[in-house]
Design a protein around this motif. Structure first.
Motif, PDB file in Angstrom:
ATOM      1  N   ASP A  10     -14.803   8.142 -96.421  1.00 56.24           N
ATOM      2  CA  ASP A  10     -14.740   9.153 -97.549  1.00 56.24           C
ATOM      3  C   ASP A  10     -13.524   9.871 -97.512  1.00 56.24           C
ATOM      4  O   ASP A  10     -12.905  10.332 -96.490  1.00 56.24           O
ATOM      5  CB  ASP A  10     -16.097  10.037 -97.142  1.00 56.24           C
ATOM      6  CG  ASP A  10     -16.271  11.057 -98.259  1.00 56.24           C
ATOM      7  OD1 ASP A  10     -15.277  11.859 -98.065  1.00 56.24           O
ATOM      8  OD2 ASP A  10     -16.984  11.216 -99.298  1.00 56.24           O
ATOM      9  N   PRO A  11     -12.712  10.058 -98.529  1.00 55.87           N
ATOM     10  CA  PRO A  11     -11.647  10.516 -98.598  1.00 55.87           C
ATOM     11  C   PRO A  11     -11.556  12.131 -97.994  1.00 55.87           C
ATOM     12  O   PRO A  11     -10.794  12.478 -97.629  1.00 55.87           O
ATOM     13  CB  PRO A  11     -11.241  10.693-100.178  1.00 55.87           C
ATOM     14  CG  PRO A  11     -11.863   9.578-101.011  1.00 55.87           C
ATOM     15  CD  PRO A  11     -13.122   9.461 -99.942  1.00 55.87           C
ATOM     16  N   SER A  12     -12.812  12.463 -98.046  1.00 58.76           N
ATOM     17  CA  SER A  12     -12.827  14.314 -97.581  1.00 58.76           C
ATOM     18  C   SER A  12     -12.922  14.266 -96.185  1.00 58.76           C
ATOM     19  O   SER A  12     -12.375  14.976 -95.571  1.00 58.76           O
ATOM     20  CB  SER A  12     -14.122  14.711 -98.111  1.00 58.76           C
ATOM     21  OG  SER A  12     -14.104  14.957 -99.569  1.00 58.76           O
ATOM     22  N   LEU A  13     -13.772  12.995 -95.546  1.00 56.86           N
ATOM     23  CA  LEU A  13     -13.618  12.942 -94.069  1.00 56.86           C
ATOM     24  C   LEU A  13     -12.155  12.637 -93.640  1.00 56.86           C
ATOM     25  O   LEU A  13     -11.684  13.080 -92.654  1.00 56.86           O
ATOM     26  CB  LEU A  13     -14.656  11.877 -93.608  1.00 56.86           C
ATOM     27  CG  LEU A  13     -16.102  12.301 -93.883  1.00 56.86           C
ATOM     28  CD1 LEU A  13     -16.955  11.023 -93.293  1.00 56.86           C
ATOM     29  CD2 LEU A  13     -16.559  13.740 -93.437  1.00 56.86           C
ATOM     30  N   ALA A  15      -9.339  13.263 -94.943  1.00 55.49           N
ATOM     31  CA  ALA A  15      -8.458  14.557 -95.407  1.00 55.49           C
ATOM     32  C   ALA A  15      -8.779  15.439 -94.155  1.00 55.49           C
ATOM     33  O   ALA A  15      -7.896  16.195 -93.540  1.00 55.49           O
ATOM     34  CB  ALA A  15      -8.781  15.213 -96.683  1.00 55.49           C
ATOM     35  N   LEU A  16      -9.925  15.592 -93.809  1.00 58.94           N
ATOM     36  CA  LEU A  16     -10.279  16.761 -92.934  1.00 58.94           C
ATOM     37  C   LEU A  16      -9.836  16.146 -91.505  1.00 58.94           C
ATOM     38  O   LEU A  16      -9.285  17.058 -90.836  1.00 58.94           O
ATOM     39  CB  LEU A  16     -11.909  16.866 -92.743  1.00 58.94           C
ATOM     40  CG  LEU A  16     -12.299  17.913 -91.958  1.00 58.94           C
ATOM     41  CD1 LEU A  16     -11.808  19.390 -92.082  1.00 58.94           C
ATOM     42  CD2 LEU A  16     -14.034  18.055 -91.873  1.00 58.94           C
ATOM     43  N   GLY A  17     -10.061  14.818 -91.225  1.00 58.01           N
ATOM     44  CA  GLY A  17      -9.505  14.433 -89.888  1.00 58.01           C
ATOM     45  C   GLY A  17      -8.029  14.490 -89.810  1.00 58.01           C
ATOM     46  O   GLY A  17      -7.412  14.974 -88.755  1.00 58.01           O
ATOM     47  N   ALA A  18      -7.335  14.383 -90.778  1.00 56.05           N
ATOM     48  CA  ALA A  18      -5.774  14.497 -90.767  1.00 56.05           C
ATOM     49  C   ALA A  18      -5.397  15.670 -90.543  1.00 56.05           C
ATOM     50  O   ALA A  18      -4.363  15.997 -90.142  1.00 56.05           O
ATOM     51  CB  ALA A  18      -5.376  13.700 -92.228  1.00 56.05           C
ATOM     52  N   ALA A  19      -6.033  16.661 -91.427  1.00 57.33           N
ATOM     53  CA  ALA A  19      -5.594  18.037 -91.122  1.00 57.33           C
ATOM     54  C   ALA A  19      -5.995  18.584 -89.791  1.00 57.33           C
ATOM     55  O   ALA A  19      -4.954  19.284 -88.948  1.00 57.33           O
ATOM     56  CB  ALA A  19      -6.620  18.872 -91.935  1.00 57.33           C
ATOM     57  N   SER A  76      -9.698  24.672 -95.845  1.00 57.23           N
ATOM     58  CA  SER A  76      -8.457  24.996 -96.909  1.00 57.23           C
ATOM     59  C   SER A  76      -7.274  24.071 -96.677  1.00 57.23           C
ATOM     60  O   SER A  76      -6.751  23.418 -97.557  1.00 57.23           O
ATOM     61  CB  SER A  76      -8.108  26.408 -97.141  1.00 57.23           C
ATOM     62  OG  SER A  76      -7.157  26.624 -97.789  1.00 57.23           O
ATOM     63  N   GLU A  77      -7.027  24.135 -95.315  1.00 60.22           N
ATOM     64  CA  GLU A  77      -6.003  23.164 -94.799  1.00 60.22           C
ATOM     65  C   GLU A  77      -6.079  21.747 -95.219  1.00 60.22           C
ATOM     66  O   GLU A  77      -5.063  20.954 -95.604  1.00 60.22           O
ATOM     67  CB  GLU A  77      -5.888  23.302 -93.294  1.00 60.22           C
ATOM     68  CG  GLU A  77      -4.649  22.674 -92.683  1.00 60.22           C
ATOM     69  CD  GLU A  77      -3.270  22.985 -92.988  1.00 60.22           C
ATOM     70  OE1 GLU A  77      -2.469  22.201 -92.999  1.00 60.22           O
ATOM     71  OE2 GLU A  77      -3.050  24.276 -93.166  1.00 60.22           O
ATOM     72  N   ALA A  78      -7.391  21.263 -95.242  1.00 56.85           N
ATOM     73  CA  ALA A  78      -7.765  19.970 -95.417  1.00 56.85           C
ATOM     74  C   ALA A  78      -7.685  19.768 -97.017  1.00 56.85           C
ATOM     75  O   ALA A  78      -7.914  18.523 -97.646  1.00 56.85           O
ATOM     76  CB  ALA A  78      -9.021  19.381 -94.948  1.00 56.85           C
ATOM     77  N   GLY A  79      -7.594  20.831 -97.783  1.00 60.71           N
ATOM     78  CA  GLY A  79      -7.456  20.922 -99.337  1.00 60.71           C
ATOM     79  C   GLY A  79      -9.009  20.379 -99.882  1.00 60.71           C
ATOM     80  O   GLY A  79      -8.876  19.887-100.889  1.00 60.71           O
ATOM     81  N   LEU A  80      -9.931  20.727 -99.123  1.00 55.29           N
ATOM     82  CA  LEU A  80     -11.399  20.481 -99.745  1.00 55.29           C
ATOM     83  C   LEU A  80     -11.729  21.764-100.168  1.00 55.29           C
ATOM     84  O   LEU A  80     -11.656  23.079 -99.912  1.00 55.29           O
ATOM     85  CB  LEU A  80     -11.941  20.106 -98.619  1.00 55.29           C
ATOM     86  CG  LEU A  80     -11.528  18.812 -97.768  1.00 55.29           C
ATOM     87  CD1 LEU A  80     -12.727  18.662 -96.707  1.00 55.29           C
ATOM     88  CD2 LEU A  80     -11.859  17.690 -98.839  1.00 55.29           C
TER      89      LEU A  80
END
Length: 80
Positions: A10-13, A15-19, A76-80
């Motif tokens: 999932d792109p949200s997961l 993005a969160l992991g990358a953040a 917010s840092e993850a852009g979600l």
């Protein structure tokens, strides 16, 4: 719960992991150090950073606090 390797992540997961990884590395913390501070297993931090684990809200709050921020700031840092 880990995401099956046969499913696309999932792109949200991701993005969160990358953040989380970016913030952890900026603070020069190892996965082990972050895990100890957040009271979770190191392998769990690794799965969250890779986007293969859908972390519970309370766990994300612990990780955010260990990184010196609120859960809202992490999201917010993850852009979600």
């Amino acid at each position: 719960m880990p995401v099956s390797t046969h499913q696309s992540q999932d792109p949200s997961l991701v993005a969160l992991g990358a953040a989380i990884r970016r913030l952890r590395e900026a603070k020069e913390l190892s996965q082990e150090a972050l895990a100890l501070m957040a009271e979770v297993d190191r392998s769990y931090v690794g799965r969250v950073e890779r986007g293969t684990n859908n972390a519970a809200t309370l766990t994300l709050k612990r990780l955010a606090n260990a990184l010196g921020m609120t859960l809202a700031e992490l999201i917010s840092e993850a852009g979600l």
